[in-house]
Motif scaffolding. Structure first.
Motif, PDB file in Angstrom:
ATOM      1  N   LEU A   1       0.821  -1.214   0.000  1.00 29.51           N
ATOM      2  CA  LEU A   1       0.000   0.000   0.000  1.00 29.51           C
ATOM      3  C   LEU A   1       0.853   1.262   0.000  1.00 29.51           C
ATOM      4  N   ARG A   2       2.002   1.204   0.648  1.00 35.25           N
ATOM      5  CA  ARG A   2       2.902   2.367   0.641  1.00 35.25           C
ATOM      6  C   ARG A   2       3.425   2.631  -0.768  1.00 35.25           C
ATOM      7  N   ARG A   3       3.793   1.545  -1.476  1.00 42.04           N
ATOM      8  CA  ARG A   3       4.239   1.706  -2.871  1.00 42.04           C
ATOM      9  C   ARG A   3       3.117   2.259  -3.732  1.00 42.04           C
ATOM     10  N   GLU A   4       1.909   1.752  -3.521  1.00 40.25           N
ATOM     11  CA  GLU A   4       0.785   2.215  -4.326  1.00 40.25           C
ATOM     12  C   GLU A   4       0.462   3.680  -4.033  1.00 40.25           C
ATOM     13  N   LEU A   5       0.612   4.096  -2.782  1.00 35.25           N
ATOM     14  CA  LEU A   5       0.402   5.508  -2.450  1.00 35.25           C
ATOM     15  C   LEU A   5       1.402   6.402  -3.161  1.00 35.25           C
ATOM     16  N   ALA A   6       2.632   5.942  -3.268  1.00 35.45           N
ATOM     17  CA  ALA A   6       3.642   6.736  -3.955  1.00 35.45           C
ATOM     18  C   ALA A   6       3.332   6.845  -5.443  1.00 35.45           C
ATOM     19  N   LEU A   7       2.736   5.814  -6.021  1.00 38.02           N
ATOM     20  CA  LEU A   7       2.439   5.828  -7.449  1.00 38.02           C
ATOM     21  C   LEU A   7       1.136   6.532  -7.785  1.00 38.02           C
ATOM     22  N   VAL A   8       0.187   6.562  -6.850  1.00 30.87           N
ATOM     23  CA  VAL A   8      -1.131   7.085  -7.142  1.00 30.87           C
ATOM     24  C   VAL A   8      -1.222   8.595  -6.890  1.00 30.87           C
ATOM     25  N   SER A   9      -0.130   9.236  -6.510  1.00 36.24           N
ATOM     26  CA  SER A   9      -0.178  10.663  -6.190  1.00 36.24           C
ATOM     27  C   SER A   9      -0.612  11.509  -7.383  1.00 36.24           C
TER      28      SER A   9
ATOM     29  N   ARG B   1      -6.877   7.720  -4.692  1.00 37.05           N
ATOM     30  CA  ARG B   1      -5.908   8.024  -3.637  1.00 37.05           C
ATOM     31  C   ARG B   1      -6.569   7.929  -2.260  1.00 37.05           C
ATOM     32  N   ALA B   2      -7.797   8.441  -2.129  1.00 36.41           N
ATOM     33  CA  ALA B   2      -8.500   8.375  -0.850  1.00 36.41           C
ATOM     34  C   ALA B   2      -8.767   6.930  -0.450  1.00 36.41           C
ATOM     35  N   GLY B   3      -9.101   6.091  -1.416  1.00 36.07           N
ATOM     36  CA  GLY B   3      -9.339   4.683  -1.122  1.00 36.07           C
ATOM     37  C   GLY B   3      -8.085   3.960  -0.670  1.00 36.07           C
TER      38      GLY B   3
ATOM     39  N   LEU C   1      -5.448   5.377   0.645  1.00 32.61           N
ATOM     40  CA  LEU C   1      -5.064   5.949   1.933  1.00 32.61           C
ATOM     41  C   LEU C   1      -5.904   5.361   3.066  1.00 32.61           C
ATOM     42  N   ALA C   2      -7.188   5.155   2.826  1.00 32.65           N
ATOM     43  CA  ALA C   2      -8.042   4.530   3.841  1.00 32.65           C
ATOM     44  C   ALA C   2      -7.615   3.084   4.095  1.00 32.65           C
ATOM     45  N   ALA C   3      -7.264   2.361   3.050  1.00 40.96           N
ATOM     46  CA  ALA C   3      -6.790   0.984   3.220  1.00 40.96           C
ATOM     47  C   ALA C   3      -5.469   0.962   3.984  1.00 40.96           C
ATOM     48  N   TYR C   4      -4.583   1.924   3.686  1.00 38.17           N
ATOM     49  CA  TYR C   4      -3.292   2.019   4.381  1.00 38.17           C
ATOM     50  C   TYR C   4      -3.523   2.294   5.861  1.00 38.17           C
ATOM     51  N   ASP C   5      -4.477   3.189   6.169  1.00 46.41           N
ATOM     52  CA  ASP C   5      -4.789   3.483   7.566  1.00 46.41           C
ATOM     53  C   ASP C   5      -5.331   2.252   8.280  1.00 46.41           C
ATOM     54  N   ASP C   6      -6.200   1.500   7.617  1.00 50.30           N
ATOM     55  CA  ASP C   6      -6.759   0.290   8.226  1.00 50.30           C
ATOM     56  C   ASP C   6      -5.672  -0.730   8.546  1.00 50.30           C
ATOM     57  N   VAL C   7      -4.724  -0.891   7.628  1.00 47.24           N
ATOM     58  CA  VAL C   7      -3.649  -1.862   7.859  1.00 47.24           C
ATOM     59  C   VAL C   7      -2.696  -1.347   8.926  1.00 47.24           C
ATOM     60  N   LEU C   8      -2.471  -0.041   8.991  1.00 46.99           N
ATOM     61  CA  LEU C   8      -1.651   0.531  10.067  1.00 46.99           C
ATOM     62  C   LEU C   8      -2.282   0.257  11.429  1.00 46.99           C
ATOM     63  N   VAL C   9      -3.593   0.446  11.532  1.00 47.05           N
ATOM     64  CA  VAL C   9      -4.298   0.187  12.792  1.00 47.05           C
ATOM     65  C   VAL C   9      -4.222  -1.295  13.139  1.00 47.05           C
ATOM     66  N   GLU C  10      -4.363  -2.168  12.138  1.00 49.66           N
ATOM     67  CA  GLU C  10      -4.263  -3.610  12.379  1.00 49.66           C
ATOM     68  C   GLU C  10      -2.878  -3.992  12.875  1.00 49.66           C
ATOM     69  N   ALA C  11      -1.843  -3.386  12.298  1.00 50.38           N
ATOM     70  CA  ALA C  11      -0.473  -3.655  12.743  1.00 50.38           C
ATOM     71  C   ALA C  11      -0.252  -3.151  14.154  1.00 50.38           C
ATOM     72  N   ALA C  12      -0.808  -1.985  14.463  1.00 51.53           N
ATOM     73  CA  ALA C  12      -0.654  -1.438  15.811  1.00 51.53           C
ATOM     74  C   ALA C  12      -1.335  -2.320  16.846  1.00 51.53           C
ATOM     75  N   ARG C  13      -2.498  -2.868  16.511  1.00 52.45           N
ATOM     76  CA  ARG C  13      -3.177  -3.775  17.440  1.00 52.45           C
ATOM     77  C   ARG C  13      -2.388  -5.069  17.620  1.00 52.45           C
ATOM     78  N   SER C  14      -1.816  -5.576  16.515  1.00 55.30           N
ATOM     79  CA  SER C  14      -1.060  -6.832  16.609  1.00 55.30           C
ATOM     80  C   SER C  14       0.199  -6.669  17.450  1.00 55.30           C
TER      81      SER C  14
END
Length: 156
Positions: A83-91, A98-100, A102-115
């Motif tokens: 998702l980080r690579r895709e964010l860099a390409l979708v700018s 881009r909003a979609g 970014l929302a997916a990146y945020d969801d995975v960040l939250v999942e990683a933080a919980r784990s």
């Protein structure tokens, strides 16, 4: 008398139709025999009533399937890198895409933080600079725990 029957036009027509149908049937039969697709016609089964099926089969117990509560940390890290690579390409792409991403990146960040049990405030922050700062802080905190978020070419 026999010649009178065959001289009638309807009798001749019936004979021609019968010979044509017979020839077509024989050609189909020989073609199926030659290609190996000649099989006996299947016998149709009677439809089985549900009551009969239930009476024939013993009752089955449902099998409990173990569903993991969380994904593995490796899978989460791979999603973050993708998702980080895709964010860099979708700018330069569409704002909705881009909003979609970014929302997916945020969801995975939250999942990683919980784990990894990292404290965060990402879901509560408002979109804008505050959320971007929290996103960067959370990514740095996850990197401090040892989670590899960036690719090798990103690290320099």
């Amino acid at each position: 008398m026999a010649s009178a029957v065959l001289t009638a036009w309807w009798a001749q027509l019936a004979a021609v139709v019968a010979m044509t149908v017979g020839a077509a049937w024989l050609m189909d039969l020989s073609l199926r025999a030659f290609t190996g697709t000649l099989r006996r016609p299947r016998r149709r089964r009677r439809p089985v009533r549900p009551a009969r099926v239930a009476a024939r089969r013993p009752a089955r117990r449902p099998v409990a399937v173990a569903v993991p509560e969380r994904r593995s940390v490796q899978a989460i890290a791979a999603d973050l890198r993708r998702l980080r690579r895709e964010l860099a390409l979708v700018s330069i792409g569409s704002a909705a895409h881009r909003a979609g991403v970014l929302a997916a990146y945020d969801d995975v960040l939250v999942e990683a933080a919980r784990s990894l049990e990292v404290a965060h405030r990402l879901p509560e922050t408002c979109p804008g600079e505050e959320r971007e700062v929290e996103r960067l802080r959370l990514a740095a905190a996850l990197a401090d725990t040892g989670l590899v978020i960036s690719d090798r070419q990103d690290r320099g």
